[in-house]
Design a protein around this motif. Structure first.
Motif, PDB file in Angstrom:
ATOM      1  N   PHE A  15       0.850  -1.231   0.016  1.00 23.06           N
ATOM      2  CA  PHE A  15       0.004   0.012  -0.005  1.00 23.06           C
ATOM      3  C   PHE A  15       0.744   1.259   0.065  1.00 23.06           C
ATOM      4  CE2 PHE A  15      -2.944  -3.337   1.674  1.00 23.06           C
ATOM      5  CZ  PHE A  15      -4.029  -3.208   0.754  1.00 23.06           C
ATOM      6  N   LYS A  16       1.955   1.224   0.857  1.00 22.03           N
ATOM      7  CA  LYS A  16       2.795   2.469   0.682  1.00 22.03           C
ATOM      8  C   LYS A  16       3.429   2.625  -0.880  1.00 22.03           C
ATOM      9  CE  LYS A  16       6.687   4.120   3.449  1.00 22.03           C
ATOM     10  NZ  LYS A  16       7.894   4.053   4.487  1.00 22.03           N
ATOM     11  N   SER A  17       3.877   1.286  -1.186  1.00 20.61           N
ATOM     12  CA  SER A  17       4.244   1.397  -2.644  1.00 20.61           C
ATOM     13  C   SER A  17       3.555   1.905  -3.610  1.00 20.61           C
ATOM     14  CB  SER A  17       4.875   0.084  -2.995  1.00 20.61           C
ATOM     15  OG  SER A  17       5.050   0.012  -4.650  1.00 20.61           O
ATOM     16  N   ARG A  18       2.115   1.714  -3.491  1.00 23.03           N
ATOM     17  CA  ARG A  18       1.303   2.146  -4.579  1.00 23.03           C
ATOM     18  C   ARG A  18       1.243   3.766  -4.349  1.00 23.03           C
ATOM     19  NH1 ARG A  18      -4.634  -0.112  -3.071  1.00 23.03           N
ATOM     20  NH2 ARG A  18      -4.260   1.526  -1.414  1.00 23.03           N
ATOM     21  N   ASP A  19       1.137   4.237  -3.094  1.00 20.77           N
ATOM     22  CA  ASP A  19       1.082   5.636  -3.184  1.00 20.77           C
ATOM     23  C   ASP A  19       2.299   6.238  -3.772  1.00 20.77           C
ATOM     24  OD1 ASP A  19      -1.350   5.335  -1.863  1.00 20.77           O
ATOM     25  OD2 ASP A  19      -0.185   5.541   0.446  1.00 20.77           O
ATOM     26  N   LYS A  20       3.352   5.923  -3.469  1.00 16.53           N
ATOM     27  CA  LYS A  20       4.636   6.226  -3.978  1.00 16.53           C
ATOM     28  C   LYS A  20       4.729   6.263  -5.550  1.00 16.53           C
ATOM     29  CE  LYS A  20       7.726   7.589  -0.987  1.00 16.53           C
ATOM     30  NZ  LYS A  20       8.345   8.867  -1.063  1.00 16.53           N
ATOM     31  N   THR A  21       4.302   4.937  -6.019  1.00 19.60           N
ATOM     32  CA  THR A  21       4.056   4.712  -7.572  1.00 19.60           C
ATOM     33  C   THR A  21       3.175   5.744  -8.200  1.00 19.60           C
ATOM     34  OG1 THR A  21       4.579   2.279  -7.112  1.00 19.60           O
ATOM     35  CG2 THR A  21       3.646   2.937  -9.225  1.00 19.60           C
ATOM     36  N   GLY A  22       1.945   6.088  -7.684  1.00 24.15           N
ATOM     37  CA  GLY A  22       1.161   7.344  -8.041  1.00 24.15           C
ATOM     38  C   GLY A  22       1.741   8.532  -8.320  1.00 24.15           C
ATOM     39  N   GLU A  23       2.706   8.814  -7.129  1.00 23.93           N
ATOM     40  CA  GLU A  23       3.551  10.146  -7.322  1.00 23.93           C
ATOM     41  C   GLU A  23       4.410  10.016  -8.278  1.00 23.93           C
ATOM     42  OE1 GLU A  23       7.071  11.836  -4.493  1.00 23.93           O
ATOM     43  OE2 GLU A  23       5.587  10.708  -3.497  1.00 23.93           O
ATOM     44  N   LEU A  24       5.226   8.928  -8.673  1.00 22.44           N
ATOM     45  CA  LEU A  24       5.911   8.737  -9.774  1.00 22.44           C
ATOM     46  C   LEU A  24       5.246   9.085 -11.158  1.00 22.44           C
ATOM     47  CD1 LEU A  24       8.404   7.653 -11.322  1.00 22.44           C
ATOM     48  CD2 LEU A  24       7.384   5.243 -10.930  1.00 22.44           C
ATOM     49  N   VAL A  25       3.988   8.356 -11.311  1.00 23.45           N
ATOM     50  CA  VAL A  25       3.364   8.531 -12.357  1.00 23.45           C
ATOM     51  C   VAL A  25       2.916  10.037 -12.693  1.00 23.45           C
ATOM     52  CG1 VAL A  25       1.350   8.045 -13.652  1.00 23.45           C
ATOM     53  CG2 VAL A  25       2.322   6.199 -12.660  1.00 23.45           C
ATOM     54  N   GLY A  26       2.574  10.584 -11.726  1.00 21.14           N
ATOM     55  CA  GLY A  26       1.939  12.061 -11.709  1.00 21.14           C
ATOM     56  C   GLY A  26       3.250  13.112 -11.967  1.00 21.14           C
ATOM     57  N   LEU A  27       4.538  12.965 -11.378  1.00 21.11           N
ATOM     58  CA  LEU A  27       5.672  13.834 -11.633  1.00 21.11           C
ATOM     59  C   LEU A  27       6.383  13.408 -13.035  1.00 21.11           C
ATOM     60  CD1 LEU A  27       6.950  13.695  -7.972  1.00 21.11           C
ATOM     61  CD2 LEU A  27       5.822  15.365  -9.049  1.00 21.11           C
ATOM     62  N   PHE A  28       6.822  12.027 -13.440  1.00 17.43           N
ATOM     63  CA  PHE A  28       7.578  11.811 -14.204  1.00 17.43           C
ATOM     64  C   PHE A  28       7.117  11.041 -15.544  1.00 17.43           C
ATOM     65  CE2 PHE A  28       9.842  11.396 -10.166  1.00 17.43           C
ATOM     66  CZ  PHE A  28      10.508  12.443 -10.060  1.00 17.43           C
ATOM     67  N   PHE A  29       5.821  10.588 -15.322  1.00 19.94           N
ATOM     68  CA  PHE A  29       5.557   9.654 -16.425  1.00 19.94           C
ATOM     69  C   PHE A  29       4.019  10.055 -16.946  1.00 19.94           C
ATOM     70  CE2 PHE A  29       3.834   5.539 -17.652  1.00 19.94           C
ATOM     71  CZ  PHE A  29       4.853   5.088 -18.402  1.00 19.94           C
TER      72      PHE A  29
END
Length: 110
Positions: free
Chosen positions: A80-94
């Motif tokens: 669940f922590k990873s899912r939140d971080k991955t969402g951050e990645l998609v929004g910023l860099f992808f």
């Protein structure tokens, strides 16, 4: 053995390739390695993918001993922590989305 792939469908934003790779390697991979039951975590950027692998800018592969271990990992706090971080990645860099694929084989299914 079971492998769960996360295939990042889309593209890295212009000028964000280094930031994208750093975020994946420094922030996400350490989280993915803490998934309950994970035996191996592999990250392949587009030019590093295995022969026959689909052409995506990022492929995440986490291998588990069996489907039961994978299912336990899907409910663990690290996921669940990873899912939140991955969402951050998609929004910023992808620009794109993440598609998940589970296979019993140790190879990619195209």
């Amino acid at each position: 053995m079971i492998t769960r792939y996360a295939l990042f469908e889309g593209s890295v934003k212009d000028g964000q390739t280094e930031a994208f790779r750093a975020f994946v390697n420094d922030e996400l991979v350490p989280l993915w390695t803490t998934f309950e039951g994970a035996q191996e975590v592999r990250v392949m950027f587009g030019e590093e993918r295995d022969d026959g692998a689909p052409e995506f800018p990022l492929i995440l592969a986490i291998t588990y001993p069996d489907r039961a271990a994978l299912e336990r990992a899907m409910g663990c706090a690290a996921r669940f922590k990873s899912r939140d971080k991955t969402g951050e990645l998609v929004g910023l860099f992808f620009d794109g989305r993440i598609h998940h694929h589970v296979t019993a084989a140790q190879s990619f299914v195209v």
